[in-house]
Design a protein around this motif. Structure first.
Motif, PDB file in Angstrom:
ATOM      1  N   GLU A 120       0.842  -1.205   0.000  1.00  0.00           N
ATOM      2  CA  GLU A 120       0.000   0.000   0.000  1.00  0.00           C
ATOM      3  C   GLU A 120       0.874   1.251   0.000  1.00  0.00           C
ATOM      4  O   GLU A 120       0.573   2.234  -0.686  1.00  0.00           O
ATOM      5  N   SER A 134      -7.084   5.106  -8.677  1.00  0.00           N
ATOM      6  CA  SER A 134      -6.043   4.279  -8.067  1.00  0.00           C
ATOM      7  C   SER A 134      -6.403   3.908  -6.640  1.00  0.00           C
ATOM      8  O   SER A 134      -6.223   2.765  -6.218  1.00  0.00           O
ATOM      9  N   ALA A 171      -9.445   3.741  -5.447  1.00  0.00           N
ATOM     10  CA  ALA A 171     -10.547   2.772  -5.475  1.00  0.00           C
ATOM     11  C   ALA A 171     -10.011   1.364  -5.737  1.00  0.00           C
ATOM     12  O   ALA A 171     -10.394   0.396  -5.061  1.00  0.00           O
ATOM     13  N   VAL A 172      -9.043   1.281  -6.671  1.00  0.00           N
ATOM     14  CA  VAL A 172      -8.475  -0.044  -6.979  1.00  0.00           C
ATOM     15  C   VAL A 172      -7.727  -0.570  -5.761  1.00  0.00           C
ATOM     16  O   VAL A 172      -7.832  -1.751  -5.402  1.00  0.00           O
ATOM     17  N   ALA A 227      -8.346   0.059  -2.655  1.00  0.00           N
ATOM     18  CA  ALA A 227      -9.306  -0.393  -1.648  1.00  0.00           C
ATOM     19  C   ALA A 227      -9.791  -1.799  -1.979  1.00  0.00           C
ATOM     20  O   ALA A 227      -9.821  -2.687  -1.104  1.00  0.00           O
ATOM     21  N   ALA A 228     -10.124  -2.014  -3.257  1.00  0.00           N
ATOM     22  CA  ALA A 228     -10.582  -3.349  -3.670  1.00  0.00           C
ATOM     23  C   ALA A 228      -9.484  -4.378  -3.441  1.00  0.00           C
ATOM     24  O   ALA A 228      -9.743  -5.479  -2.930  1.00  0.00           O
ATOM     25  N   GLU A 229      -8.261  -3.993  -3.757  1.00  0.00           N
ATOM     26  CA  GLU A 229      -7.127  -4.905  -3.605  1.00  0.00           C
ATOM     27  C   GLU A 229      -6.919  -5.262  -2.128  1.00  0.00           C
ATOM     28  O   GLU A 229      -6.696  -6.417  -1.780  1.00  0.00           O
ATOM     29  N   ALA A 256      -9.261  -5.300   0.135  1.00  0.00           N
ATOM     30  CA  ALA A 256     -10.333  -6.206   0.550  1.00  0.00           C
ATOM     31  C   ALA A 256     -10.014  -7.636   0.131  1.00  0.00           C
ATOM     32  O   ALA A 256     -10.114  -8.574   0.932  1.00  0.00           O
ATOM     33  N   VAL A 257      -9.557  -7.793  -1.106  1.00  0.00           N
ATOM     34  CA  VAL A 257      -9.233  -9.142  -1.598  1.00  0.00           C
ATOM     35  C   VAL A 257      -8.061  -9.707  -0.794  1.00  0.00           C
ATOM     36  O   VAL A 257      -8.072 -10.868  -0.371  1.00  0.00           O
TER      37      VAL A 257
END
Lengths: 668, 103
Positions: B36, B68, B70-71, B73-75, B77-78
């Motif tokens: 991150e 970036s 938003a991506v 954040a998704a990353e 979570a995964v």
């Protein structure tokens, strides 16, 4: 109220419907439906007859397109004229009575409903044959009645003799039908149409006939003669004419109502009807003088030979149904003779009267057989006169009608009409002499039949215990007996209504009283001879020798053996067929079979070569490629350790290297 | 030393810290934190080049960074879901031991 020609198809459609129902169910009610359908068809036929009689000279037709073929359209049609109407009325009337008779005769048969289904199929095909206005439609129905005849002769197919008789009938008539088919195709090829009447373009109309009789073939025959004779081949087969008569007596293996309906009254008369229908074509060559033979002359001589031959053989038969069968052959010969000498209306007159009295005789024979526990040998019957009064009375009327007993009975008048026409024929008198001989013989063998069957003592267990049958069987006999008497008065020389209705150009023959007296004398001679030989001293036991066989053993043995026609055909046509079949079997097994085996072996050999090539050469290359792919995969899979830090380290080192490259020399 | 240079120095420092964390730590969550950090170093570069670039009026650098984030954040979570799954499997979250998928 009359039946318009557009609705003529209803007459065959009613029995056809019941045949369809009968094919689906085994319910016994099919029989009643069949009787009602035939009665309905009879009513419709009467309506059609009423319409046809309003103007007998008109051929009302209704033609329609069946399907398109190449550049042309194949058309079928229906035809309503007095000939059609009289024939359908006769067939439906006799058919209804025989259906009712069958109700009693076949009561205990396990395939009761199937029997009526087949009868209906037959009736539908026969009626379709009669109403057709197209030789093609007629031919289709012609083959269908042949099929129905096959099914019904072989109805008791578990009897080997019945199965063989069915096969024999089918194949023998097929020989004639081949000629018919060739004639039909030839006719279609040379005229482009198969419709009988089509507003001046039909094959039976003046323009076509003139062109047909105007063309001459290489052998000198007119084209119409050749086509007519080919069509006559079909009639020879179907109507049991010499030399294809051999199937008809064997057809008696079928149930007796079938013999009465199909093999006496209707189907076998279809050949006579066919020739009467195409009579304009058959007689188109009549005015030509340069041709070697006229079509009708052949018809007359075939008919004369058949009439004499059938009557001769009938004298020596001992099976009640076979006597009647040969009598049918003989009477059909009479009809052909009449057609040949130009009296086609007399032929139809005899056809109609014969249908009634012969159906009567066959049903009487059926009644006797049914009562006498299936005893058919006249030597073992006897004494039934008192036991079966209705049957005896009606059988006697039928016998007198067939013999031509003067004035009261129908057979006398119709036979008279034929003999008169034969007398006036200017080509030859031989057919007349054959017909006169057959008159004596007919009276003789019918007297013998009645004397042996109904007089004297019962000579077997079955005859001893015989008793009169139920009303379902006697009522048709009585009605037919009445018709056998009355129908003759429609065509006497003094009031030839029937002939005039059928043929508007008919002219009543004048004089000929001497010929009538001669034929009356001959009938008397036949009856007297029969009585003298068989009635004077009645047979006492079944083993007694026949008086004629004692007098002329060699002749009678030959006649009893039907003059050896079956043996002759077995030795010639049959042997030829067997030899051809053996040759075909040899060709199939060794020549064609050998070729096929050789090709198969070739296939196996090339397959094994292919396999060798594959395993030795091709597989090696593919194996090497896949091995190297596998090695590469293994090498790279070892690089995947599963340790994430290792991957990250590689990424980091790569990043640093990339940075160095960019910083030191890449980007300016 | 322009403001742009300063921003780039900060982002480089942040990136190096993140890289070190991702390489040196064995706790999977801390490795994720390092990643991150590297991502955010890149984000700072985006903003800096936009703000001091030729056309600061257009909002394209900022929009890029929003995507970036938003991506990321998704990353995250995964990644966290994967960490939980790994924990359930091997009862710890040590990255060195998660080597089941090796070749």
């Amino acid at each position: 109220m009359t039946l318009p020609v557009q609705l003529l198809w209803l007459i065959p459609a009613l029995p056809l419907l019941v045949a369809g129902i009968g094919a689906l169910t085994r319910h016994r009610g099919v029989a009643l439906a069949a009787i009602f359908a035939m009665a309905g068809s009879f009513v419709l036929s009467c309506l059609a007859l009423a319409g046809a009689l309003q103007d007998p000279a008109v051929h009302a037709t209704y033609n329609f397109a069946w399907f398109d073929l190449g550049h042309g359209t194949l058309r079928l049609g229906f035809l309503l004229d007095p000939l059609t109407a009289l024939m359908t009325t006769m067939v439906t009337f006799v058919g209804t009575l025989i259906f009712i008779f069958s109700l009693g005769y076949m009561k205990k048969d396990e395939n009761f409903s199937r029997f009526f289904c087949f009868l209906c199929l037959f009736a539908a095909a026969m009626l379709g044959l009669l109403v057709a206005n197209s030789l093609l439609l007629l031919f289709i129905c012609w083959e269908l009645v042949g099929l129905a005849s096959y099914l019904l002769i072989g109805f008791w197919f578990h009897k080997p003799s019945a199965a063989a008789a069915a096969k024999k009938a089918f194949i023998t008539t097929r020989i004639g039908d081949l000629g018919f088919l060739l004639g039909l195709l030839w006719l279609a090829d040379s005229t482009g149409s198969l419709l009988f009447f089509d507003n001046g373009h039909g094959v039976l109309e003046a323009a076509t006939l003139a062109s047909l009789s105007g063309q001459t073939l290489a052998c000198g025959l007119a084209l119409s003669t050749a086509i007519g004779l080919l069509i006559f081949c079909g009639a020879i087969g179907k109507s049991g004419q010499f030399p294809l008569h051999v199937w008809l007596p064997d057809a008696m293996e079928g149930p007796t109502p079938v013999s009465a309906l199909i093999h006496a009254a209707t189907m076998v008369a279809a050949g006579v009807f066919l020739i009467a229908r195409v009579y304009p074509l058959m007689s188109a060559d009549a005015l030509l003088t340069a041709v070697p033979v006229h079509a009708l002359t052949v018809v007359a001589f075939i008919g004369a030979i058949t009439a004499l031959l059938g009557a001769l053989i009938a004298c020596a038969q001992n099976d009640i149904k076979r006597v009647l069968a040969f009598s049918t052959v003989s009477q059909l010969g009479y009809m052909m003779l009449a057609l040949g000498v130009g009296a086609w209306s007399a032929a139809i007159f005899h056809l109609l009267t014969h249908a009634f009295f012969k159906a009567l005789l066959f049903l009487g024979a059926g009644s006797v057989i049914h009562a006498a526990h299936h005893e058919q040998d006249i030597r073992r019957l006897g004494g039934l006169r008192t036991k079966m009064k209705f049957t005896f009375a009606s059988f006697a009327i039928g016998m007198m009608a067939l013999s031509g007993v003067p004035f009261l009975f129908s057979g006398f008048w119709s036979k008279e009409a034929i003999l008169h026409a034969a007398h006036e024929w200017n080509v030859s008198h031989l057919p007349l002499y054959a017909g006169l001989c057959a008159v004596v013989l007919t009276a003789f063998y019918m007297t013998r039949l009645v004397a042996e069957t109904f007089f004297g003592q019962p000579r077997s267990h079955g005859a001893d215990h015989a008793h009169e049958n139920t009303a379902a069987m006697t009522a048709p006999l009585v009605i037919l007996a009445a018709c056998a008497v009355l129908l003759g008065f429609l065509g006497t020389p003094y009031w030839p209504w029937l002939q005039k209705t059928l043929d508007p150009h008919y002219e009543a023959t004048q004089g000929g009283l001497g010929l009538m007296l001669l034929s009356i004398g001959l009938v008397g001679a036949g009856l007297g001879l029969g009585w003298w030989l068989y009635g004077r001293k009645l047979r006492a036991t079944a083993a007694d020798r026949d008086p004629l066989a004692t007098a002329a053993p060699f002749v009678m043995a030959a006649l009893a053996n039907r003059l050896g026609f079956d043996e002759l055909y077995a030795a010639t046509v049959g042997r030829l067929n067997t030899a051809t079949a053996a040759l075909a079997a040899f060709l199939d097994r060794y020549v064609i079979g050998g070729l096929v085996t050789f090709l198969a072996q070739l296939g196996i050999f090339s397959g094994s070569v292919n396999r060798q090539m594959d395993e030795a050469n091709l597989n090696g290359g593919f194996d090497a490629v896949s091995e190297s792919v596998r090695e590469t995969g293994l090498f790279y899979s070892r690089k995947q350790t599963g340790e994430t830090h290792g991957y990250l380290r590689v990424v980091a080192v790569a990043f640093v290297l990339l940075f160095l490259v960019l910083a030191l020399g890449g980007v300016r | 030393m322009t403001p742009l240079h300063l921003c780039l120095l900060i982002s480089t420092a942040l990136f190096c810290i993140g890289l070190f964390g991702a390489l040196a730590r064995s706790n999977t969550i801390l490795v994720l934190l390092g990643i991150e950090l590297m991502l955010n170093a890149a984000n700072i570069n985006f903003i800096a080049f936009w703000r001091y670039g030729p056309n600061p009026a257009a909002a394209n650098g900022m929009i890029f960074v929003l995507f970036s984030i938003a991506v990321a954040a998704a990353e995250a979570a995964v990644g966290l879901a994967l960490i939980i799954a790994v924990y359930r499997h091997q009862k710890n979250i040590r990255l060195q031991e998660a080597t089941v998928l090796k070749g």
